[in-house]
Scaffold this motif. Structure first.
Motif, PDB file in Angstrom:
ATOM      1  N   HIS A  85       7.613  -9.007  12.643  1.00  0.00           N
ATOM      2  CA  HIS A  85       8.616  -9.391  11.647  1.00  0.00           C
ATOM      3  C   HIS A  85       9.232 -10.758  11.924  1.00  0.00           C
ATOM      4  CE1 HIS A  85       8.098  -5.585   9.871  1.00  0.00           C
ATOM      5  NE2 HIS A  85       8.601  -4.911  10.900  1.00  0.00           N
ATOM      6  N   THR A 167      -4.332  -5.135   1.360  1.00  0.00           N
ATOM      7  CA  THR A 167      -3.371  -5.395   2.433  1.00  0.00           C
ATOM      8  C   THR A 167      -3.243  -6.884   2.687  1.00  0.00           C
ATOM      9  OG1 THR A 167      -4.121  -3.351   3.433  1.00  0.00           O
ATOM     10  CG2 THR A 167      -2.756  -4.778   4.788  1.00  0.00           C
ATOM     11  N   ASP A 170      -1.326  -8.682  -0.442  1.00  0.00           N
ATOM     12  CA  ASP A 170       0.110  -8.462  -0.597  1.00  0.00           C
ATOM     13  C   ASP A 170       0.501  -7.159   0.099  1.00  0.00           C
ATOM     14  OD1 ASP A 170       2.694  -7.961  -1.409  1.00  0.00           O
ATOM     15  OD2 ASP A 170       2.385  -8.862  -3.387  1.00  0.00           O
ATOM     16  N   LYS A 171       1.119  -7.305   1.269  1.00  0.00           N
ATOM     17  CA  LYS A 171       1.416  -6.118   2.058  1.00  0.00           C
ATOM     18  C   LYS A 171       2.380  -5.157   1.360  1.00  0.00           C
ATOM     19  CE  LYS A 171       0.717  -8.219   6.537  1.00  0.00           C
ATOM     20  NZ  LYS A 171       0.610  -9.548   5.909  1.00  0.00           N
ATOM     21  N   GLU A 172       3.428  -5.699   0.769  1.00  0.00           N
ATOM     22  CA  GLU A 172       4.434  -4.836   0.150  1.00  0.00           C
ATOM     23  C   GLU A 172       3.840  -4.047  -1.003  1.00  0.00           C
ATOM     24  OE1 GLU A 172       7.987  -6.961  -0.841  1.00  0.00           O
ATOM     25  OE2 GLU A 172       8.115  -7.711   1.206  1.00  0.00           O
ATOM     26  N   MET A 173       3.101  -4.775  -1.831  1.00  0.00           N
ATOM     27  CA  MET A 173       2.467  -4.132  -2.975  1.00  0.00           C
ATOM     28  C   MET A 173       1.508  -3.045  -2.497  1.00  0.00           C
ATOM     29  SD  MET A 173       2.601  -4.255  -6.150  1.00  0.00           S
ATOM     30  CE  MET A 173       1.774  -3.192  -7.314  1.00  0.00           C
ATOM     31  N   SER A 175       1.578  -1.333   0.260  1.00  0.00           N
ATOM     32  CA  SER A 175       2.234  -0.142   0.793  1.00  0.00           C
ATOM     33  C   SER A 175       2.868   0.671  -0.333  1.00  0.00           C
ATOM     34  CB  SER A 175       3.258  -0.514   1.867  1.00  0.00           C
ATOM     35  OG  SER A 175       4.341  -1.166   1.268  1.00  0.00           O
ATOM     36  N   LEU A 176       3.302  -0.003  -1.408  1.00  0.00           N
ATOM     37  CA  LEU A 176       3.827   0.719  -2.566  1.00  0.00           C
ATOM     38  C   LEU A 176       2.745   1.573  -3.212  1.00  0.00           C
ATOM     39  CD1 LEU A 176       6.145  -1.877  -4.326  1.00  0.00           C
ATOM     40  CD2 LEU A 176       6.793   0.225  -3.150  1.00  0.00           C
ATOM     41  N   VAL A 181      -0.622   0.312   5.482  1.00  0.00           N
ATOM     42  CA  VAL A 181      -0.776  -1.092   5.848  1.00  0.00           C
ATOM     43  C   VAL A 181      -1.014  -1.258   7.356  1.00  0.00           C
ATOM     44  CG1 VAL A 181       0.441  -3.280   5.999  1.00  0.00           C
ATOM     45  CG2 VAL A 181       0.504  -1.955   3.895  1.00  0.00           C
TER      46      VAL A 181
END
Lengths: 287, 380
Positions: A85, A167, A170-173, A175-176, A181
């Motif tokens: 992070h 992955t 777009d990691k966030e997308m 995981s949604l 991920v």
């Protein structure tokens, strides 16, 4: 002609290592400066399996590659995960640290003497007209082509490949959408480490096995990456091949001692004239 | 602080202990001839260091069995130099702090000898060393004595052997572009030109190359009848040798020391068969080397790769005996007076600079074994 062949062979090595770079850049946005050490570790595992434990050649290769894949997960857990992070730079520095650590670890455990591994084939190579084709260079070119085909098939044709791609995009997308991920990133590290190991095993019969064997190769593979287009898979392959050919021809027709300089000169020219590389169009989107 | 009876007793006891320690130390110092040895026990050169130390101990056993030095046994005091320059300076200062040291055995690495040289000059006692940088004995350091031939001779030996023994007149010179390779290239081209040979090609390369095809093609095109080489790193030499053979180059090849190292020969295998190399030590070069190798093998079950520490201790012992005293200045005179001493590394004739050896052995790689061909000596 001879020069083109060896240039192509060397280029295939750069391409193979560059491929490992690209995957991690795409999946985890990590520039892994330990990529060269993956190659070195793979070669040392091969030395231990084949030379020390006297296992059959093919079994040593399979074991080495599997161990390298497992090592990739350990590497990810220790080098990437705690810093994931904190952005790109801390992870890059962490991979540089890991690469220095690995090099010295092998130095302590194995010692400084270089080791030798047999090639895939007993025959030294074939003579085609005026050109001598080293069997190991031929194997490198063939294996590199196979791996690229395999990678294409996995990424484009399987669900796993699609998840990996998602992955990386777009990691966030991802995981949604319910894609795990973390697992995907670990798989990429394992694959990239195994790829590095394969590259190491392939170059070992040509370059011999020593702790510093992969340093310059990794650096040039990274340059190949930028020449080809940062984060582009076909770019890494073409970048690697063209780099190998340019430096070999440059050495032959201009100056041997400046051989390494040609590779980095090419990098500089690309950075100045075409910073997005041969296949890069994603730079603008990232900036 | 008031002096209590207890305190006074303690002080007295302590000073007695110190005094008795000093007495035993002096007594022990008088019973043996103490020689300080700096040696890489740890670090990248640890393997080489172990062989050097074993050879030195073997020499000490032989000297002591033959009656010792000035009637006393030789005692080696060893300090680890960690294969680094700071390490060697520290190790030497520990040894030099002991006034009972009579002389020292130094390092095989020129950079380490350079690092120690000012301190050795201050201490003013003889140090035998193995580094081959010619300047070490030409910079006014009076206390350094070299027990290996210096680099200025390797180029002359390669040229002499190539022109006078092999009879080749046109040469390709392949060399690393680092300090060692460039120095060697200058020495050998100089010597070749003086012997009337022509230089068809001077080809440098940067260390740690994956591919030598351009170098090999340049040699092919130059039309040279023979080639000589200064390679710094063994894997480079092995990669080059293999590509050379693959591309069909078979001209005679005389290499600097690295061509005959067991590491290179193990890596390159048959690509180096038939090549020549210069070596300061070969196990079969002379009766002394054969005897030393046999004695070493008996203790350690492997061949030594160098005999300079073995020679160094013998020479030092011989000089102290000849001087009849441990007084440094007299030992120095005695070392410089050594002429015609037959050691494992060759015949020592010390010159006024402190160089003991002035030639190299030439070997040929015969199916993977280094076989002694001839010794080429130059006048001191």
């Amino acid at each position: 002609m001879q020069l083109l062949f060896t240039g192509f062979g060397i280029g295939a090595i750069y391409a193979l290592v560059a491929l490992g770079f690209v995957l991690l850049i795409r999946a985890a946005a990590v520039v892994n400066f330990g990529q060269g050490e993956f190659a070195m570790l793979g070669a040392y595992l091969m030395v231990i399996g084949f030379n020390v434990l006297a296992l059959p050649y093919w079994l040593s290769i399979i074991l080495s590659v599997l161990l390298m894949a497992a090592f990739g997960v350990v590497f990810a857990a220790t080098t990437y995960w705690p810093l994931r992070h904190r952005g790109g730079l801390p992870v890059i520095i962490s991979t540089i640290g890991a690469s220095i650590f690995l090099e010295n670890l092998v130095l302590v455990l194995y010692g400084p003497e270089a080791a030798q591994i047999d090639g895939l084939f007993d025959a030294p190579g074939i003579q085609v007209g005026p050109v001598f084709m080293d069997s190991q260079y031929l194997s490198i070119i063939v294996v590199a082509a196979l791996l690229v085909a395999l990678q294409y098939a996995v990424f484009e044709k399987t669900l796993l490949g699609k998840k990996l791609q998602a992955t990386s995009q777009d990691k966030e997308m991802a995981s949604l959408l319910g894609i795990p991920v973390a697992t995907m990133i670990l798989i990429t590290f394992a694959y990239s480490s195994a790829l590095g190991g394969i590259a190491g095993i392939l170059v070992a019969p040509i370059l011999f096995v020593s702790t510093g064997m992969a340093g310059l190769i990794a650096l040039k593979a990274f340059a190949a990456n930028i020449i080809g287009g940062y984060g582009s898979i076909p770019g890494a392959i073409l970048g690697g091949l063209s780099l190998g050919i340019v430096e070999t021809l440059g050495a032959a027709y201009i100056s041997v001692p400046y051989k390494d300089a040609f590779a980095f000169l090419m990098l500089l020219i690309f950075l100045l004239v075409r910073p997005q590389g041969l296949f890069g169009e994603r730079i603008a989107e990232k900036a | 602080m008031p002096i209590t009876r207890r305190g006074a007793l303690l002080t007295a006891a302590a000073s007695l202990t110190v005094a008795s320690l000093a007495v035993t130390r002096r007594a022990r110092a008088a019973e043996t001839i103490r020689i300080g040895v700096v040696s890489p026990l740890t670090g990248p050169a640890a393997q080489v260091g172990a062989i050097q130390l074993n050879s030195c101990r073997l020499a000490a056993e032989e000297i002591n069995a033959a009656g010792g030095v000035l009637g006393k046994p030789v005692e080696l005091v060893v300090e680890d130099d960690q294969t680094t320059n700071p390490g060697v300076v520290l190790a030497f200062s520990r040894l030099a702090a002991d006034p009972s040291m009579v002389g020292f055995i130094g390092s095989i690495r020129s950079t380490q000898v350079n690092a120690m040289a000012p301190d050795v000059a201050k201490v003013g006692k003889p140090m035998m060393f193995g580094g081959t940088d010619p300047t070490l004995t030409h910079s006014g350091y009076r206390w350094l004595f070299r027990c290996r031939p210096n680099d200025s001779f390797s180029g002359r030996v390669i040229a002499d052997f190539g022109v006078n023994t092999l009879g080749k007149k046109s040469w390709a010179v392949v060399h690393s572009t680092d300090a060692f390779g460039t120095g060697g290239k200058n020495a050998v081209t100089d010597a070749l030109t003086k012997l009337g040979a022509t230089i068809a090609l001077e080809q440098g390369y940067a260390n740690q190359q994956a591919d030598f095809t351009p170098v090999v093609l340049a040699i092919k095109q130059s039309g040279a009848e023979a080639m000589c080489s200064y390679f710094t790193f063994e894997p480079d030499l092995a990669v080059f040798a293999r590509q050379l053979r693959q591309l069909g180059v078979r001209i005679p090849w005389v290499g600097s020391q690295s061509i005959a190292s067991p590491v290179t020969m193990g890596l390159a295998k048959n690509a180096l068969y038939g090549t020549y190399g210069v070596a300061d030590f070969l196990t079969d070069a002379n009766p002394e080397a054969i005897a030393f190798t046999a004695a070493y093998r008996q203790q350690h079950k492997e061949n030594p790769d160098s005999g300079w520490t073995y020679d160094a201790l013998h020479i030092l012992a011989r000089a102290i005996n000849a001087a009849g005293t441990t007084e440094p200045e007299k030992i120095r005179t005695a070392i410089l007076a050594i002429k015609g001493y037959k050691g494992a590394e060759g015949t020592y004739n010390f010159d006024e600079n402190g160089d003991g050896l002035h030639g190299y052995d030439v070997e040929q790689n015969t199916n993977g074994k280094s076989v002694f061909m001839k010794r080429i000596e130059f006048p001191a």
